[in-house]
Design an enzyme around this catalytic site. Sequence first.
Site, mmCIF file in Angstrom:
data_model
loop_
_atom_site.group_PDB
_atom_site.id
_atom_site.type_symbol
_atom_site.label_atom_id
_atom_site.label_comp_id
_atom_site.label_asym_id
_atom_site.label_seq_id
_atom_site.Cartn_x
_atom_site.Cartn_y
_atom_site.Cartn_z
ATOM 1 N N ASP A 145 13.755 -28.010 -12.740
ATOM 2 C CA ASP A 145 13.786 -29.383 -13.248
ATOM 3 C C ASP A 145 15.013 -30.159 -12.757
ATOM 4 O OD1 ASP A 145 15.784 -28.217 -14.746
ATOM 5 O OD2 ASP A 145 14.986 -28.809 -16.705
ATOM 6 N N GLN B 247 7.339 -14.556 -16.675
ATOM 7 C CA GLN B 247 8.057 -14.401 -17.940
ATOM 8 C C GLN B 247 7.035 -14.676 -19.048
ATOM 9 O OE1 GLN B 247 10.864 -17.462 -18.959
ATOM 10 N NE2 GLN B 247 12.186 -16.082 -20.123
ATOM 11 N N ALA C 67 -18.940 -62.443 10.088
ATOM 12 C CA ALA C 67 -18.448 -62.546 8.720
ATOM 13 C C ALA C 67 -19.517 -62.158 7.707
ATOM 14 C CB ALA C 67 -17.988 -63.975 8.441
ATOM 15 N N ARG D 38 10.010 -31.592 -24.377
ATOM 16 C CA ARG D 38 10.480 -32.980 -24.468
ATOM 17 C C ARG D 38 9.650 -33.920 -23.587
ATOM 18 N NH1 ARG D 38 16.662 -31.137 -23.496
ATOM 19 N NH2 ARG D 38 15.554 -29.290 -22.765
ATOM 20 N N ASN E 173 27.729 -27.801 -17.293
ATOM 21 C CA ASN E 173 26.977 -26.851 -16.476
ATOM 22 C C ASN E 173 25.748 -27.531 -15.881
ATOM 23 O OD1 ASN E 173 25.477 -24.671 -15.509
ATOM 24 N ND2 ASN E 173 24.744 -24.098 -17.557
ATOM 25 N N LEU F 168 14.051 -21.209 -11.839
ATOM 26 C CA LEU F 168 13.452 -21.043 -13.175
ATOM 27 C C LEU F 168 12.464 -22.172 -13.473
ATOM 28 C CD1 LEU F 168 16.609 -20.059 -15.268
ATOM 29 C CD2 LEU F 168 15.144 -18.632 -13.810
ATOM 30 N N LYS G 197 6.139 -29.093 -17.216
ATOM 31 C CA LYS G 197 7.199 -30.058 -16.886
ATOM 32 C C LYS G 197 7.509 -30.147 -15.399
ATOM 33 C CE LYS G 197 11.632 -29.152 -17.751
ATOM 34 N NZ LYS G 197 12.918 -29.095 -18.487
ATOM 35 N N THR H 17 16.995 -18.746 -20.799
ATOM 36 C CA THR H 17 17.289 -18.759 -19.361
ATOM 37 C C THR H 17 17.809 -17.400 -18.868
ATOM 38 O OG1 THR H 17 19.426 -19.752 -19.911
ATOM 39 C CG2 THR H 17 17.691 -21.235 -19.172
HETATM 40 C C1 UD1 Z 1 20.284 -25.508 -19.409
HETATM 41 C C2 UD1 Z 1 21.617 -24.777 -19.631
HETATM 42 C C3 UD1 Z 1 22.716 -25.818 -19.854
HETATM 43 C C4 UD1 Z 1 22.779 -26.750 -18.679
HETATM 44 C C5 UD1 Z 1 21.411 -27.380 -18.401
HETATM 45 C C6 UD1 Z 1 21.462 -28.134 -17.096
HETATM 46 C C7 UD1 Z 1 21.166 -22.619 -20.701
HETATM 47 C C8 UD1 Z 1 21.170 -21.857 -21.989
HETATM 48 N N1 UD1 Z 1 21.516 -23.908 -20.795
HETATM 49 O O1 UD1 Z 1 19.984 -26.224 -20.604
HETATM 50 O O2 UD1 Z 1 23.987 -25.160 -20.007
HETATM 51 O O3 UD1 Z 1 23.761 -27.748 -18.926
HETATM 52 O O4 UD1 Z 1 20.402 -26.356 -18.280
HETATM 53 O O5 UD1 Z 1 20.269 -28.836 -16.830
HETATM 54 O O6 UD1 Z 1 20.908 -22.044 -19.663
HETATM 55 N N2 UD1 Z 1 13.424 -21.634 -18.524
HETATM 56 C C9 UD1 Z 1 12.674 -20.506 -18.263
HETATM 57 N N3 UD1 Z 1 12.472 -19.606 -19.265
HETATM 58 C C10 UD1 Z 1 13.003 -19.763 -20.496
HETATM 59 C C11 UD1 Z 1 13.769 -20.904 -20.763
HETATM 60 C C12 UD1 Z 1 13.981 -21.833 -19.748
HETATM 61 O O7 UD1 Z 1 12.189 -20.314 -17.153
HETATM 62 O O8 UD1 Z 1 12.787 -18.876 -21.334
HETATM 63 C C13 UD1 Z 1 13.637 -22.582 -17.433
HETATM 64 C C14 UD1 Z 1 13.074 -23.956 -17.712
HETATM 65 O O9 UD1 Z 1 11.739 -24.080 -17.208
HETATM 66 C C15 UD1 Z 1 14.030 -24.866 -16.931
HETATM 67 C C16 UD1 Z 1 15.330 -24.095 -16.932
HETATM 68 O O10 UD1 Z 1 15.019 -22.764 -17.260
HETATM 69 O O11 UD1 Z 1 13.615 -25.040 -15.581
HETATM 70 C C17 UD1 Z 1 16.343 -24.657 -17.934
HETATM 71 O O12 UD1 Z 1 15.771 -24.639 -19.237
HETATM 72 P P1 UD1 Z 1 15.955 -25.857 -20.223
HETATM 73 O O13 UD1 Z 1 15.287 -25.535 -21.488
HETATM 74 O O14 UD1 Z 1 15.606 -27.136 -19.558
HETATM 75 O O15 UD1 Z 1 17.556 -25.771 -20.458
HETATM 76 P P2 UD1 Z 1 18.525 -26.929 -20.873
HETATM 77 O O16 UD1 Z 1 18.417 -27.154 -22.326
HETATM 78 O O17 UD1 Z 1 18.334 -28.095 -19.989
HETATM 79 CA CA CA Z 2 16.874 -28.742 -18.393
#
Ligand code: UD1
Ligand code: CA
Length: 479
Positions: free
Chosen positions: A113, A83, A390, A19, A180, A12, A26, A89
């Site tokens: 990430d 997407q 030189a 942030r 998680n 993903l 990112k 997620t």
């Molecule tokens: C997510 C998890 C959390 C976990 C954490 C670990 C969920 C709801 N939460 O939170 O339980 O502890 O990761 O690091 O899954 N992304 C997409 N499309 C979206 C949203 C996100 O592709 O619509 C991707 C982001 O680019 C990223 C990943 O999904 O690579 C995680 O998204 P992020 O917003 O960082 O989730 P966290 O808040 O870290």
């Molecule tokens: Ca994350």
Amino acid sequence: MPSTSECAIVVLAAGAGTRMKSDRQKTLHEIGGRSLLSHSLHAAASISPTHLVTVVGHQRDQVSPAVEEIARQLDTDILQAVQEEQKGTGHAVQVGLAALPQFEGTVVVTNGDVPLLTGETIQSLIDAHRAASAAVTVLTLDLDDPTGYGRIIRNAEGGVEKIVEEKDADDIQKSVSEVNSGVFAFDAAVLRDALTRLTTDNAQGELYITDVLAIARGDGNTVSAFTAPDARELAGVNDRAQLATAGKELNRRLVLRFMHGGATIVDPATTWIGADVEIGRDVTIHPNTQLWGSTVIGDGAVIGPDTTLTDMEVGPRASVVRTQGELSVIGADATVGPFTYLRPGTELGEGGKLGGFVESKNAKIGPGSKVPHLTYIGDATVGRESNIGASSVFANFDGVNKHHTTIGDYVRTGSDTMFVAPVNVGDGAYTGAGTVVTKDVPAGALAIKEGRQRNIEGWVEKNRPGTDAAQAAQKAREN
Ligand code: UD1
Ligand code: CA
């Protein structure tokens, strides 16, 4: 033919990454000379999944070309699923799955990430998932400070019930230290079905992949957890402070790997080495050295201190001290530095030398040839065993075009020679100190500047009377 031993990995990388406060998406921020996404995809590709798909969305004009480039480097197919709107997620995984051909088996979901995650850990997760005949296995970690992560909620028997996000958690749930990692193994059929039943009934109004666990469990499937042996491997990067922390940890691992490979690294804390660098045996790396890009260091070479090399090739037993170098080759047994700047296209031959305060660019310097002091050598070819005096300058630029200088074998040029390109100096030729070479010098000739030195006696006492210089001159004459 689909079989249950097949595996697809969905990475993903569509999120906004707010942030990070950056114009760059990112997962394209870098540690260890590679983007976060590249690290994630290297790990995923290392277990040779049947399918590898990246979900892109936010700033995909940046992310898509990066994925294509990584696929080329890895020489593997990476599908891309778009997407359009970032609805969470769970939605991202839906989009990723939709891009796959008909598929049964195991789907691994990971995040772009989480750059320190290794292929070995992904494989261990899959093995544990299959050994338990589980429908879902979540890779978890135990953290002293679980803030920000989804919490793993277990029942009285220790079975995994569900994941609750920080923003949805009550105080008791927040106190859980098992979290998680964002990495899961799913049975494809269970996942497909559960994804259709996600809701946005949560604090962020998003479709959470984490809710698949409770749905699968509610259907009577086995949901299990696999705890990562080293929590540092699963650190997510959401902001610049976490980027620096992950970069340092990655560097610690890389430096350790090179030391185990037979390199002496005098100070691991101040030595930075990129993930694509190669280092031979019995290499010594002194403090404050950075090796980036596709740099290769040959056996027995000595690098540093205070040296930065990017995309460089350094031959066996070469010595490179206090040097900045890029896209250049240093031959076996050659010496470079201190305070030397190698710009792209420098090729220093075996046993050659580029000494103190020398800058080079697009210069091929033959075996045993030396450019020892205070010189600019650009757009030049030097034969073997020649010596450039030189303080010389290869004047390659006429204000509009760049021109080439060719120096033969066994040439000796005097200090402060200006080579006004285009010009050729033949084998065995000499130049006198201060010569401005504007015409070709035949083999074996001495080129000198015609202007004769003229001394005007008494000039200082006459024209600068009363100065320290005039007094010193007068005293010298009287003695
Ligand atoms: C997510 C998890 C959390 C976990 C954490 C670990 C969920 C709801 N939460 O939170 O339980 O502890 O990761 O690091 O899954 N992304 C997409 N499309 C979206 C949203 C996100 O592709 O619509 C991707 C982001 O680019 C990223 C990943 O999904 O690579 C995680 O998204 P992020 O917003 O960082 O989730 P966290 O808040 O870290
Ligand atoms: Ca994350």
